[in-house]
Design an enzyme around this catalytic site. Sequence first.
Site, mmCIF file in Angstrom:
data_model
loop_
_atom_site.group_PDB
_atom_site.id
_atom_site.type_symbol
_atom_site.label_atom_id
_atom_site.label_comp_id
_atom_site.label_asym_id
_atom_site.label_seq_id
_atom_site.Cartn_x
_atom_site.Cartn_y
_atom_site.Cartn_z
ATOM 1 N N HIS A 1 -1.973 6.707 7.686
ATOM 2 C CA HIS A 1 -1.051 7.648 7.037
ATOM 3 C C HIS A 1 -1.737 8.981 6.760
ATOM 4 C CE1 HIS A 1 2.771 5.721 6.206
ATOM 5 N NE2 HIS A 1 2.192 4.642 5.722
ATOM 6 N N HIS B 1 -3.731 0.687 7.909
ATOM 7 C CA HIS B 1 -2.383 1.279 7.823
ATOM 8 C C HIS B 1 -2.389 2.512 6.915
ATOM 9 C CE1 HIS B 1 2.184 0.639 7.462
ATOM 10 N NE2 HIS B 1 1.924 1.545 6.535
ATOM 11 N N GLU B 2 -3.035 2.403 5.742
ATOM 12 C CA GLU B 2 -3.028 3.530 4.793
ATOM 13 C C GLU B 2 -3.881 4.681 5.308
ATOM 14 O OE1 GLU B 2 -0.674 3.372 2.819
ATOM 15 O OE2 GLU B 2 -0.396 1.218 3.028
ATOM 16 N N GLN C 1 2.962 9.890 1.557
ATOM 17 C CA GLN C 1 4.245 9.202 1.359
ATOM 18 C C GLN C 1 4.936 9.627 0.068
ATOM 19 O OE1 GLN C 1 2.484 5.093 2.214
ATOM 20 N NE2 GLN C 1 4.579 4.909 2.968
ATOM 21 N N CYS D 1 6.540 -0.649 6.260
ATOM 22 C CA CYS D 1 6.088 0.572 5.590
ATOM 23 C C CYS D 1 7.190 1.065 4.657
ATOM 24 C CB CYS D 1 5.769 1.633 6.642
ATOM 25 S SG CYS D 1 5.195 3.187 5.955
ATOM 26 N N LEU D 2 6.822 1.453 3.453
ATOM 27 C CA LEU D 2 7.828 1.933 2.493
ATOM 28 C C LEU D 2 8.541 3.190 2.995
ATOM 29 C CD1 LEU D 2 5.967 1.400 -0.900
ATOM 30 C CD2 LEU D 2 7.781 -0.011 0.093
ATOM 31 N N GLY E 1 0.822 -1.206 0.000
ATOM 32 C CA GLY E 1 0.000 0.000 0.000
ATOM 33 C C GLY E 1 0.853 1.251 0.000
HETATM 34 NI NI NI Z 1 3.063 2.813 5.366
#
Ligand code: NI
Length: 160
Positions: free
Chosen positions: A140, A136-137, A51, A94-95, A46
Amino acid sequence: MALRRIVLEGDAILRKRSRDVAAVNERIRTLLDDMWETLEENNGVGLAAPQVGVLRRVAVIDTGKDAESEGIKVELINPRIVEADGEAEEEEACLSIPGMVGAVTRPARVKVEATDRRGEAFTIEGDGLLAKALCHEIDHLDGILFVDRASSVRPMEDEE
Ligand code: NI
């Protein structure tokens, strides 16, 4: 489409609340296309707009790399959780926090209302990886990172 640079933990933008998308226009659709490309390039599940440095309530999810999920690809504009049931503790990464994992307790199942790229409202419901990714998204978009919720965070082991 264009790859976008992923903002890393430590950048204040990840801690801000993203704004609602008032109108789904070409700019938002281009953002979505770029986010898909960036997600794919980085092998992520995701990606949320902050991000890539854009404080808008936009996210993309692709659960296709998980054997147990049905490989759902979804793009979310102005998503919000309208129902949540149960509890599940799962490893997350997480990226924006490369190389780290942590166990996070989330609802086991969530129902989310969002808008699609045509500006139409839809509902998506999921458990397992999809529920985890949705939570999670959406976190963010409120400036929350998984490490805020993790019971412990450790370096990821090399996985082939
Ligand atoms: Ni993330």
